[in-house]
Enzyme design. Sequence first.
Site, PDB file in Angstrom:
ATOM      1  CD  GLU A   1       5.381  -8.257   8.157  1.00  0.00           C
ATOM      2  OE1 GLU A   1       4.963  -8.127   9.321  1.00  0.00           O
ATOM      3  OE2 GLU A   1       4.862  -7.679   7.203  1.00  0.00           O
TER       4      GLU A   1
ATOM      5  CG  ASP B   1       5.231  -4.077   5.514  1.00  0.00           C
ATOM      6  OD1 ASP B   1       5.439  -4.528   6.646  1.00  0.00           O
ATOM      7  OD2 ASP B   1       4.221  -3.422   5.205  1.00  0.00           O
TER       8      ASP B   1
ATOM      9  CG  HIS C   1      -0.191  -0.415   2.494  1.00  0.00           C
ATOM     10  ND1 HIS C   1      -0.353  -1.666   3.051  1.00  0.00           N
ATOM     11  CD2 HIS C   1       0.712   0.214   3.300  1.00  0.00           C
ATOM     12  CE1 HIS C   1       0.397  -1.778   4.135  1.00  0.00           C
ATOM     13  NE2 HIS C   1       1.063  -0.660   4.298  1.00  0.00           N
TER      14      HIS C   1
ATOM     15  CD  GLN D   1      -0.985   1.426   6.782  1.00  0.00           C
ATOM     16  OE1 GLN D   1      -1.844   0.797   7.357  1.00  0.00           O
ATOM     17  NE2 GLN D   1       0.304   1.305   7.075  1.00  0.00           N
TER      18      GLN D   1
ATOM     19  NE  ARG E   1       9.844  -6.477   8.424  1.00  0.00           N
ATOM     20  CZ  ARG E   1       8.590  -6.045   8.418  1.00  0.00           C
ATOM     21  NH1 ARG E   1       8.201  -5.141   7.536  1.00  0.00           N
ATOM     22  NH2 ARG E   1       7.711  -6.510   9.279  1.00  0.00           N
TER      23      ARG E   1
ATOM     24  NE  ARG F   1       1.333  -1.907  15.775  1.00  0.00           N
ATOM     25  CZ  ARG F   1       1.178  -1.817  14.454  1.00  0.00           C
ATOM     26  NH1 ARG F   1       1.640  -2.772  13.669  1.00  0.00           N
ATOM     27  NH2 ARG F   1       0.576  -0.791  13.898  1.00  0.00           N
TER      28      ARG F   1
END
Length: 613
Positions: free
Chosen positions: A301, A259, A159, A227, A257, A493
């Site tokens: 991921e 995502d 996104h 997003q 990475r 988080r």
Amino acid sequence: MAKTDSTFQRRMQKHLDELKWLYMELYQNTDMFSELCDKMYEYYTGRSQSLKKRDGAREKNSAWYKKNDMLGMMLYIDNFAGNLKGVEKKLDYLEQCHVNYIHLMPFLDTIEGRSDGGYAVADFRRIKKELGSMEDLESLADACHEKGLNVCMDFVMNHTSEEHEWAKRARAGEGEYMSRYFFFDNDAIPAAYERTVPQVFPVTAPGNFTWLPEIGHYVMTTFYPYQWDLNYKNPRVFNEMMYNFLFLANKGIDIMRIDAVPYIWKELNTSCRNLPQVHTIVRMMRMIGEIVCPSVILLGEVVMEPEKVVPYFGTVEKPECHMLYNVTTMATTWNSVATGDIRLLKQQMDIVSSLPKAYVFLNYLRCHDDIGWGLDYRYLMQFGIGEVSHKKYLNDFLTGQYPGSFAKGELYNSDPASGDARLCGTTASLCGIEKAQEEEDKEALEKAVCLDLMLHAYMFVQSGIPVLYSGDEVGQVNDYTYHENPAKQDDSRYLHRGNFNWELAGKRAEKGSVQERIFAGLEIMEKIRKKVSVFGADSDVWTIDTWDDSVLGLIRANKKEKLVALFNFSGQDKTAWINEDDGEYTDLLSGRKMQAKGVDIPGYGVYWLLKRG
Ligand code: GLC
């Protein structure tokens, strides 16, 4: 464009047929394919001499990332050192941590308050102002390479931010840009998707679509409403995102990475996860990388159960990702912490150990995300343990609600409707260091430090690449300041995304301090892991019965060495009823000589028993 460079030609020849085949399968568009090839050559020629040298060396040594000298650390640039220049000044500290790979958490341009920790990218070619510039990134990457450090970054390809140029133009009604996302002018198709597509953030961002009143359209937003999911059915999206990938690779990135990769292809009446076209795209990305910048590797991921993760390695002939997260082992480890029971963890280790040795997993205890309880509930059911009640127990224990618990975590996306919730907190806080320090309970602190070290020792014994979460090396505890920050307070988080505490880190020089015990304890393990051959990827690994449900026994063996590793996941002293072959073993961690038979092991204790020959 004449692509005359012989190195480029050689690599292109190797992959051209397959790349073209896959591209045509998805897009049936020769013009866009030849544009892609032209751009690849452009990025290849634009690569610096030193990166080209790196490419050449790694083409000859393609297993460079599989060695047991790899050790990673993930960190937030601002939390750790303010900005990119700051990180460059702190490379000595990272060297002291014996780290040779740093994952710089998202640093591309994003909108404050609507950034999802940087995972809502507004511009793939600009660094977030506060963190510095592209030149700073290049300079940091150069400095890292000089010191033997690899640089990892997130490539958020599912996104863009709603503030990305494409999204802005789509919102203004430009058809060309609307077709780069998923737009619908009524709710019929969104409603049809909702019937089969699960939710990522059921509480903080329910649903998979967002209504845009100003243009009277829904847009697909699997993650947060800001997003917007990219539409990879449009070859323009694929091509442009590949150009972004190559642009960033040329800045000196070694590890990309990818995502949220399972989500990148959407089809009605499916879960929109792990669809075959996702693998086509990742395979193409792998080939594009191998042609333009072969020193760059892909870390996927895929936060899912092992059956879903493993296909992202691809096959021997058609590899996809170089590395994948060992997420189920991570979650199962915390399950063992909360239950003091290793049976599920042993079963998980058996699954991982039976996989081909060529697979490289990234092992970790904590990362920037929550811990989701994706455990093997079919296995637990044989003991009468049900999913909902078990998740409640784990969350109660790890948030310190359960009587006698030492942990301090917070819930994440707690959904009263389903009874589901995930969990946040730093390793140290979940191990009891925070609570013991608050209560000035020396005995509890001792246990907590032992648990913290035991968990790291367990992570280091697994095959693959261990990655530390910045702050864990000095036992940093939770940061509650996010509760007061309106831009962050809804996302727990941030509990484990606090500023790195340099004052605390300084205490690693004070003998006997928590920081010193953890830092020095990890250092011993890091050095052993790099030096002793049995930690190499070619060793055989299997579990052994210890006849105690709280003691996990693991063996690693190669032709020369055998390691018997024991981990006590309970706070009580136990005996591992093992009976390994005669002879003297040496505990690598303490230097003690002992037999690998009927081994007494203290609460949260660990042994790495080595025998040579
Ligand atoms: C990944 C990231 C997570 C983020 C999500 C959406 O799962 O790890 O932090 O929220 O992608 O980009």
